[in-house]
Design an enzyme around this catalytic site. Structure first.
Site, PDB file in Angstrom:
ATOM      1  N   THR A 248     128.149 -58.670  -9.840  1.00  0.00           N
ATOM      2  CA  THR A 248     128.197 -57.829 -11.044  1.00  0.00           C
ATOM      3  C   THR A 248     127.197 -58.301 -12.085  1.00  0.00           C
ATOM      4  O   THR A 248     126.513 -57.496 -12.724  1.00  0.00           O
ATOM      5  CB  THR A 248     129.625 -57.877 -11.646  1.00  0.00           C
ATOM      6  OG1 THR A 248     130.549 -57.444 -10.660  1.00  0.00           O
ATOM      7  CG2 THR A 248     129.735 -57.008 -12.872  1.00  0.00           C
ATOM      8  N   ILE A 275     138.080 -66.110 -10.129  1.00  0.00           N
ATOM      9  CA  ILE A 275     139.401 -66.724 -10.026  1.00  0.00           C
ATOM     10  C   ILE A 275     139.271 -68.205  -9.654  1.00  0.00           C
ATOM     11  O   ILE A 275     140.188 -68.988  -9.845  1.00  0.00           O
ATOM     12  CB  ILE A 275     140.246 -65.958  -8.982  1.00  0.00           C
ATOM     13  CG1 ILE A 275     141.738 -66.223  -9.166  1.00  0.00           C
ATOM     14  CG2 ILE A 275     139.818 -66.293  -7.559  1.00  0.00           C
ATOM     15  CD1 ILE A 275     142.638 -65.287  -8.361  1.00  0.00           C
ATOM     16  N   ASP A 276     138.101 -68.587  -9.140  1.00  0.00           N
ATOM     17  CA  ASP A 276     137.909 -69.927  -8.577  1.00  0.00           C
ATOM     18  C   ASP A 276     137.595 -71.008  -9.611  1.00  0.00           C
ATOM     19  O   ASP A 276     137.500 -72.180  -9.270  1.00  0.00           O
ATOM     20  CB  ASP A 276     136.765 -69.900  -7.550  1.00  0.00           C
ATOM     21  CG  ASP A 276     137.051 -68.948  -6.419  1.00  0.00           C
ATOM     22  OD1 ASP A 276     138.160 -68.984  -5.885  1.00  0.00           O
ATOM     23  OD2 ASP A 276     136.159 -68.135  -6.084  1.00  0.00           O
ATOM     24  N   MET A 319     143.435 -69.574  -1.049  1.00  0.00           N
ATOM     25  CA  MET A 319     142.111 -68.948  -1.144  1.00  0.00           C
ATOM     26  C   MET A 319     141.088 -69.913  -1.751  1.00  0.00           C
ATOM     27  O   MET A 319     141.451 -70.919  -2.351  1.00  0.00           O
ATOM     28  CB  MET A 319     142.183 -67.669  -1.971  1.00  0.00           C
ATOM     29  CG  MET A 319     142.485 -67.920  -3.439  1.00  0.00           C
ATOM     30  SD  MET A 319     142.726 -66.394  -4.332  1.00  0.00           S
ATOM     31  CE  MET A 319     141.141 -65.618  -4.163  1.00  0.00           C
TER      32      MET A 319
HETATM   33  N1  LIG Z   1     122.081 -58.206  -6.347  1.00  0.00           N
HETATM   34  C1  LIG Z   1     122.698 -57.194  -6.980  1.00  0.00           C
HETATM   35  N2  LIG Z   1     121.987 -56.369  -7.763  1.00  0.00           N
HETATM   36  C2  LIG Z   1     122.595 -55.349  -8.416  1.00  0.00           C
HETATM   37  N3  LIG Z   1     123.910 -55.071  -8.321  1.00  0.00           N
HETATM   38  C3  LIG Z   1     124.640 -55.846  -7.541  1.00  0.00           C
HETATM   39  C4  LIG Z   1     124.096 -56.963  -6.834  1.00  0.00           C
HETATM   40  N4  LIG Z   1     125.087 -57.572  -6.139  1.00  0.00           N
HETATM   41  C5  LIG Z   1     126.197 -56.849  -6.404  1.00  0.00           C
HETATM   42  N5  LIG Z   1     125.949 -55.826  -7.243  1.00  0.00           N
HETATM   43  C6  LIG Z   1     126.898 -54.835  -7.747  1.00  0.00           C
HETATM   44  O1  LIG Z   1     127.930 -55.500  -8.464  1.00  0.00           O
HETATM   45  C7  LIG Z   1     129.193 -54.915  -8.174  1.00  0.00           C
HETATM   46  C8  LIG Z   1     130.180 -55.949  -7.715  1.00  0.00           C
HETATM   47  O2  LIG Z   1     129.584 -56.806  -6.781  1.00  0.00           O
HETATM   48  P1  LIG Z   1     130.372 -57.718  -5.755  1.00  0.00           P
HETATM   49  O3  LIG Z   1     129.407 -58.688  -5.230  1.00  0.00           O
HETATM   50  O4  LIG Z   1     131.071 -56.837  -4.809  1.00  0.00           O
HETATM   51  O5  LIG Z   1     131.534 -58.413  -6.611  1.00  0.00           O
HETATM   52  P2  LIG Z   1     131.522 -59.618  -7.654  1.00  0.00           P
HETATM   53  O6  LIG Z   1     130.892 -59.113  -8.897  1.00  0.00           O
HETATM   54  O7  LIG Z   1     132.982 -59.902  -7.804  1.00  0.00           O
HETATM   55  O8  LIG Z   1     130.746 -60.744  -7.011  1.00  0.00           O
HETATM   56  C9  LIG Z   1     128.951 -53.840  -7.131  1.00  0.00           C
HETATM   57  O9  LIG Z   1     128.992 -52.595  -7.796  1.00  0.00           O
HETATM   58  C10 LIG Z   1     127.584 -54.155  -6.600  1.00  0.00           C
HETATM   59  O10 LIG Z   1     126.873 -52.964  -6.292  1.00  0.00           O
HETATM   60  O1  LIG Z   2     140.673 -65.980   1.003  1.00  0.00           O
HETATM   61  P1  LIG Z   2     139.301 -66.582   1.097  1.00  0.00           P
HETATM   62  O2  LIG Z   2     138.571 -66.223   2.345  1.00  0.00           O
HETATM   63  O3  LIG Z   2     139.297 -68.039   0.805  1.00  0.00           O
HETATM   64  O4  LIG Z   2     138.462 -65.851  -0.031  1.00  0.00           O
HETATM   65  C1  LIG Z   2     138.642 -66.169  -1.362  1.00  0.00           C
HETATM   66  C2  LIG Z   2     137.402 -65.863  -2.106  1.00  0.00           C
HETATM   67  O5  LIG Z   2     137.277 -64.477  -2.347  1.00  0.00           O
HETATM   68  C3  LIG Z   2     136.861 -64.281  -3.669  1.00  0.00           C
HETATM   69  O6  LIG Z   2     138.004 -63.861  -4.410  1.00  0.00           O
HETATM   70  C4  LIG Z   2     135.786 -63.244  -3.765  1.00  0.00           C
HETATM   71  O7  LIG Z   2     134.670 -63.705  -3.092  1.00  0.00           O
HETATM   72  P2  LIG Z   2     133.399 -62.770  -2.933  1.00  0.00           P
HETATM   73  O8  LIG Z   2     132.998 -62.387  -4.319  1.00  0.00           O
HETATM   74  O9  LIG Z   2     132.401 -63.640  -2.243  1.00  0.00           O
HETATM   75  O10 LIG Z   2     133.846 -61.602  -2.124  1.00  0.00           O
HETATM   76  C5  LIG Z   2     136.402 -65.642  -4.144  1.00  0.00           C
HETATM   77  O11 LIG Z   2     136.404 -65.718  -5.526  1.00  0.00           O
HETATM   78  C6  LIG Z   2     137.361 -66.524  -3.426  1.00  0.00           C
HETATM   79  O12 LIG Z   2     136.941 -67.848  -3.309  1.00  0.00           O
END
Ligand SMILES: Nc1ncnc2c1ncn2[C@@H]1O[C@H](COP(=O)(O)OP(=O)(O)O)[C@@H](O)[C@H]1O
Ligand SMILES: O=P(O)(O)OC[C@H]1O[C@](O)(COP(=O)(O)O)[C@@H](O)[C@@H]1O
Length: 345
Positions: A248, A275-276, A319
């Site tokens: 994000t 959350i980590d 997790m």
């Molecule tokens: N490298 C990136 N560039 C632009 N948007 C991204 C990128 N990586 C993820 N996003 C966007 O951010 C949002 C959430 O990403 P995601 O990786 O699934 O979760 P988190 O933010 O929890 O790591 C999604 O809408 C995704 O399209």
């Molecule tokens: O249950 P698992 O496999 O340990 O995954 C937990 C992991 O998933 C997440 O909630 C989300 O991870 P991603 O953003 O890489 O999908 C991490 O913050 C957390 O460490």
């Protein structure tokens, strides 16, 4: 979540309107050298908001090695500011200055030169190291309250406390800054261009912190920078609050760059969600405590089972794919597990 420090976006904190739901983005409040003299460690104003390049990295080295020079090895990892590309942007006194309820803030405004050291422990004569801009309310703001049209979006995975963050942004903007035009973007990034917005007021968000998940809903994918910024422009939005993890925040950085390219007066604030609790420079990431409490319940339940049978062994999988803080804190707190072995993936 892997939110590398160089990519982190330090949000301006929203001071909650309800003390019982305080969360704090203030960075290392006990940062040493906090007297006003030592703040000006470069011997000149550290920050010139005018014509300042985006994400500056200042490296200053002493001429003579091993000299105890305050500037030695000082690195500032900065965040972009609107005045980088809108140098003539007027500023206004922070509305908190006139608020009776928040009068105390006048004494605690964050000085523009305040920074937070990445490493608290350093050795004598070692480089000063990396520093980050300190978050917090400033004496001057760059928007008139009545001209603000803010929006909030939540993206990526869930984490306890997202609704509390949404609530505090809405209440903070409204009650403290007098902003009454706040939009909720539904369903993550794609909500900017594929859904209607909802109006957010303190009344609308009053109870949301008692529910899990995200009141605004979320999604993965759907980040289309141009479509999102087009929509921000079309709707006349000038403050964007983006709650989410590392993916994000990468998206937020792209939005911020596009906003700059178009020369729009739109502030983009990323609020890191993990959350980590694996962001080194902040006190604690929201939701982590709840996760640790819930994890302890599982450990306690397993402990009860184990104690009730002969040679009982309980296995609890927690997790944290790349980060063991939840497992470590829950295990240490419960005291039911004799030794801890954390194995990352
Ligand atoms: N490298 C990136 N560039 C632009 N948007 C991204 C990128 N990586 C993820 N996003 C966007 O951010 C949002 C959430 O990403 P995601 O990786 O699934 O979760 P988190 O933010 O929890 O790591 C999604 O809408 C995704 O399209
Ligand atoms: O249950 P698992 O496999 O340990 O995954 C937990 C992991 O998933 C997440 O909630 C989300 O991870 P991603 O953003 O890489 O999908 C991490 O913050 C957390 O460490």
């Amino acid at each position: 979540m892997d939110l590398s420090l160089s990519q982190s976006i330090i949000p301006t904190p929203i001071i909650p309107c309800n003390k019982s739901h305080t969360f704090n983005f203030k960075l290392f409040p006990n940062f040493p050298n906090s007297n006003s003299k030592s703040r000006n460690f470069l011997g000149k104003p550290l920050i010139s908001r005018q014509n300042r390049p985006i994400r500056i990295r200042i490296r200053i080295r002493a001429q003579t090695p091993n000299v105890n020079n305050d500037n030695d090895g000082f690195v500032l990892e900065d965040v972009p500011h609107l005045t980088n590309f809108l140098p003539d942007l007027p500023s206004y006194p922070n509305p908190l200055q006139n608020s009776k309820a928040y009068a105390i803030v006048r004494q605690t405004f964050v000085h523009p030169e305040d920074v937070v050291a990445q490493k608290v422990v350093v050795q004598k004569d070692s480089p000063r190291g990396v520093h980050f801009r300190r978050a917090g309310p400033r004496e001057k703001v760059y928007f008139k309250s009545e001209e603000v049209r803010a929006c909030i979006v939540t993206c990526g995975g869930l984490c306890p406390g997202i609704n509390t963050v949404i609530r505090e942004i809405v209440c903070g903007l409204n009650v403290m800054y007098g902003v009454d035009d706040i939009l909720g973007i539904e369903g993550g990034y794609r909500g900017f261009y594929s859904k209607n917005t909802m109006s957010l007021t303190p009344k609308v968000v009053n109870d949301i912190h008692k529910r899990g998940g995200t009141f605004l809903r979320t999604s993965r994918g759907g980040h289309d920078t141009h479509k999102i910024v087009d929509n921000i422009q079309d709707r006349g939005i000038n403050q964007v609050y983006i709650i989410g993890g590392d993916g994000t925040q990468k998206g937020a950085a792209l939005i911020s760059k596009e906003v700059e390219k178009r020369g729009l007066q739109v502030a983009v604030a990323g609020i890191p969600k993990t959350i980590d609790n694996d962001i080194a420079v902040i006190d604690k990431s929201f939701g982590f405590d709840t996760a640790v409490e819930e994890a302890q319940r599982a450990i306690n339940a397993a402990h009860v089972e184990v104690e009730s049978v002969e040679n009982g062994v309980g296995i609890v999988k927690l997790m944290g794919r790349y980060s063991g803080f939840i497992a470590m804190h829950a295990t240490l707190a419960s005291r039911d597990v004799p030794s801890i072995q954390y194995q990352g993936a």
